[in-house]
Enzyme design. Structure first.
Site, PDB file in Angstrom:
ATOM      1  N   GLY A  43       0.825  -1.208   0.000  1.00  0.00           N
ATOM      2  CA  GLY A  43       0.000   0.000   0.000  1.00  0.00           C
ATOM      3  C   GLY A  43       0.866   1.267   0.000  1.00  0.00           C
ATOM      4  O   GLY A  43       0.563   2.242  -0.700  1.00  0.00           O
ATOM      5  N   ASP A  44       1.926   1.241   0.787  1.00  0.00           N
ATOM      6  CA  ASP A  44       2.830   2.414   0.858  1.00  0.00           C
ATOM      7  C   ASP A  44       3.512   2.619  -0.493  1.00  0.00           C
ATOM      8  O   ASP A  44       3.700   3.753  -0.945  1.00  0.00           O
ATOM      9  CB  ASP A  44       3.906   2.203   1.939  1.00  0.00           C
ATOM     10  CG  ASP A  44       3.298   1.734   3.247  1.00  0.00           C
ATOM     11  OD1 ASP A  44       2.168   2.154   3.540  1.00  0.00           O
ATOM     12  OD2 ASP A  44       3.937   0.934   3.951  1.00  0.00           O
TER      13      ASP A  44
HETATM   14  N1  LIG Z   1      -1.208 -10.080  -4.821  1.00  0.00           N
HETATM   15  C1  LIG Z   1      -1.015  -8.960  -5.552  1.00  0.00           C
HETATM   16  N2  LIG Z   1      -0.811  -9.057  -6.891  1.00  0.00           N
HETATM   17  C2  LIG Z   1      -0.619  -7.953  -7.643  1.00  0.00           C
HETATM   18  N3  LIG Z   1      -0.630  -6.691  -7.168  1.00  0.00           N
HETATM   19  C3  LIG Z   1      -0.846  -6.534  -5.840  1.00  0.00           C
HETATM   20  C4  LIG Z   1      -1.031  -7.648  -4.967  1.00  0.00           C
HETATM   21  N4  LIG Z   1      -1.204  -7.180  -3.706  1.00  0.00           N
HETATM   22  C5  LIG Z   1      -1.118  -5.831  -3.803  1.00  0.00           C
HETATM   23  N5  LIG Z   1      -0.916  -5.444  -5.086  1.00  0.00           N
HETATM   24  C6  LIG Z   1      -0.850  -4.070  -5.597  1.00  0.00           C
HETATM   25  O1  LIG Z   1      -0.542  -3.192  -4.530  1.00  0.00           O
HETATM   26  C7  LIG Z   1      -1.663  -2.328  -4.254  1.00  0.00           C
HETATM   27  C8  LIG Z   1      -1.749  -2.083  -2.757  1.00  0.00           C
HETATM   28  O2  LIG Z   1      -1.984  -3.308  -2.094  1.00  0.00           O
HETATM   29  P1  LIG Z   1      -3.024  -3.479  -0.896  1.00  0.00           P
HETATM   30  O3  LIG Z   1      -4.404  -3.184  -1.354  1.00  0.00           O
HETATM   31  O4  LIG Z   1      -2.771  -4.837  -0.322  1.00  0.00           O
HETATM   32  O5  LIG Z   1      -2.573  -2.305   0.079  1.00  0.00           O
HETATM   33  P2  LIG Z   1      -2.662  -2.222   1.661  1.00  0.00           P
HETATM   34  O6  LIG Z   1      -3.819  -3.037   2.152  1.00  0.00           O
HETATM   35  O7  LIG Z   1      -2.603  -0.798   2.012  1.00  0.00           O
HETATM   36  O8  LIG Z   1      -1.288  -2.968   1.973  1.00  0.00           O
HETATM   37  P3  LIG Z   1      -0.269  -2.921   3.212  1.00  0.00           P
HETATM   38  O9  LIG Z   1      -1.042  -2.443   4.413  1.00  0.00           O
HETATM   39  O10 LIG Z   1       0.197  -4.350   3.310  1.00  0.00           O
HETATM   40  O11 LIG Z   1       0.821  -2.009   2.791  1.00  0.00           O
HETATM   41  C9  LIG Z   1      -2.880  -3.032  -4.866  1.00  0.00           C
HETATM   42  O12 LIG Z   1      -3.922  -2.131  -5.192  1.00  0.00           O
HETATM   43  C10 LIG Z   1      -2.250  -3.677  -6.108  1.00  0.00           C
HETATM   44  O13 LIG Z   1      -2.118  -2.729  -7.146  1.00  0.00           O
HETATM   45  O1  LIG Z   2       1.306   0.269  13.087  1.00  0.00           O
HETATM   46  P1  LIG Z   2       1.134   1.048  11.807  1.00  0.00           P
HETATM   47  O2  LIG Z   2       1.814   2.375  11.843  1.00  0.00           O
HETATM   48  O3  LIG Z   2      -0.281   1.129  11.356  1.00  0.00           O
HETATM   49  O4  LIG Z   2       1.832   0.168  10.640  1.00  0.00           O
HETATM   50  C1  LIG Z   2       3.194  -0.094  10.672  1.00  0.00           C
HETATM   51  C2  LIG Z   2       3.567  -1.092   9.585  1.00  0.00           C
HETATM   52  O5  LIG Z   2       2.872  -2.334   9.730  1.00  0.00           O
HETATM   53  O6  LIG Z   2       3.189  -0.542   8.334  1.00  0.00           O
HETATM   54  C3  LIG Z   2       4.179  -0.792   7.344  1.00  0.00           C
HETATM   55  C4  LIG Z   2       3.549  -1.487   6.159  1.00  0.00           C
HETATM   56  O7  LIG Z   2       2.550  -0.694   5.590  1.00  0.00           O
HETATM   57  C5  LIG Z   2       5.254  -1.618   8.027  1.00  0.00           C
HETATM   58  O8  LIG Z   2       6.528  -1.254   7.562  1.00  0.00           O
HETATM   59  C6  LIG Z   2       5.064  -1.324   9.496  1.00  0.00           C
HETATM   60  O9  LIG Z   2       5.517  -2.361  10.335  1.00  0.00           O
END
Ligand SMILES: Nc1ncnc2c1ncn2[C@@H]1O[C@H](COP(=O)(O)OP(=O)(O)OP(=O)(O)O)[C@@H](O)[C@H]1O
Ligand SMILES: O=P(O)(O)OC[C@@]1(O)O[C@H](CO)[C@@H](O)[C@@H]1O
Length: 306
Positions: A250-251
């Site tokens: 997501g980041d």
């Molecule tokens: N399994 C996957 N295959 C392909 N692209 C992915 C996959 N998982 C994530 N992505 C890409 O990354 C973007 C962000 O992922 P996600 O929706 O999981 O974000 P998030 O929930 O904020 O993640 P996190 O909190 O783990 O950083 C998705 O919209 C997609 O474009």
């Molecule tokens: O506890 P928070 O601040 O919600 O999330 C922190 C965290 O899970 O977010 C990043 C992935 O998005 C990791 O690098 C880190 O450990």
């Protein structure tokens, strides 16, 4: 200049355990440590995509020293406030049959330390970009993101907020340039189930009506959806690959989106680079490399659906 804020950075201790059993000694098959925290992840991907930026926030103790040293090694600029009490947290990310995360608490930030952080925020100028990512540590006022946005309201600063629930809902009145909840967070904010793209569009548009200029909804393997400032709706597919460590996807998407937008001024291009960056991180052990993002961007197709 672009500034990222990580109020509560972490060392991410990512381990692979064949079969995790509660109440027993579990041995790891693979282990890695990375400097973590959402804003720091955004900083790293922005830099890989050639966007100079400065990471802000709080660090403390020996683990905080690791964060500073790692950012220096990676040639990243930072200006963290060193906190006296406690230590920067270690977040444990367990890859087993399921992914389990244990995120620590972080240090105790005093009022004086918080004021030093505000002094940095007060020096931002017109044209700067401020990215507020992640949770607010329990020792700080949960209105902190709102307070930061209020503080910069008098300047032409684009603010991006990647947070959840009330933290996010409460900043909407300050009209952030971009917010990026995932689909689960979107559903939780409105207390609903999202069963179709139509549902996602409906609630993303609600967030826009409440004040956000651009609303980006990430949906993991199901791609992403953007309601842009002029009301257009775009969807993105995902690149193909094997998920290795989705922490930071997501980041990476936020960083890719901002980088794409700054390079092209186009929301389609922003979404394309965001989706490629998110995918490239999900398919990597650490965060994505520039080469991998450039490769995956070819696979991303953006569709305008509204
Ligand atoms: N399994 C996957 N295959 C392909 N692209 C992915 C996959 N998982 C994530 N992505 C890409 O990354 C973007 C962000 O992922 P996600 O929706 O999981 O974000 P998030 O929930 O904020 O993640 P996190 O909190 O783990 O950083 C998705 O919209 C997609 O474009
Ligand atoms: O506890 P928070 O601040 O919600 O999330 C922190 C965290 O899970 O977010 C990043 C992935 O998005 C990791 O690098 C880190 O450990």
């Amino acid at each position: 200049m672009i500034y990222t804020v990580t109020l509560n950075p972490s060392i991410d201790y990512v381990i692979k355990v064949e079969k995790l059993v509660n109440g027993q000694v579990n041995r790891v098959n693979e282990e890695h440590v990375y400097p973590g925290g959402k804003g720091i992840n955004v900083t790293r991907i922005l830099k890989s995509l050639d966007n100079e930026n400065i990471a802000l926030g709080f660090v403390s103790g020996f683990t905080g020293d690791y964060i500073i040293d790692s950012l220096q090694e990676l040639n990243l600029k930072s200006n963290f406030i060193k906190v006296k009490e406690g230590f920067t947290r270690i977040n444990v990310k367990i890859k087993s049959e399921e992914e389990t995360e244990i995120n620590g608490q972080g240090p105790k930030i005093s009022e004086e330390e918080l004021n030093r952080f505000f002094e940095i925020i007060d020096r931002l100028v017109d044209g700067d970009i401020l990215i507020l990512s992640g949770s607010i540590p329990a020792c700080l006022d949960e209105k902190l993101y709102e307070n930061i946005m209020k503080r910069v309201e008098d300047r032409d600063i684009k603010v991006i907020v990647d947070a959840t629930k009330n933290l996010l809902l409460n900043v909407l009145k300050y009209k952030p340039f971009l917010i990026k909840p995932n689909n689960h967070e979107l559903a939780e904010m409105f207390g609903v189930e999202l069963n179709s793209t139509k549902d996602v569009v409906f609630y993303a548009k609600k967030l826009k009506e409440m004040g956000a200029q651009n609303v980006l909804i990430s949906m993991g393997k199901d791609g992403a959806l953007l309601v842009s400032e002029n009301g257009e709706v775009f969807t993105s597919n995902v690149a193909k690959g094997e998920v290795i460590n989705s922490v930071g996807a997501g980041d990476s998407m936020v960083a890719g989106f901002i980088s794409g937008y700054l390079k092209s001024g186009s929301y389609e291009e922003a979404l394309r680079l965001g989706a490629a960056s998110g995918g490239a991180t999900a398919f990597s052990s650490d965060l994505a490399t520039r080469e991998f993002i450039d490769k995956l961007v070819e696979e991303i197709k953006i569709q305008k659906i509204n």
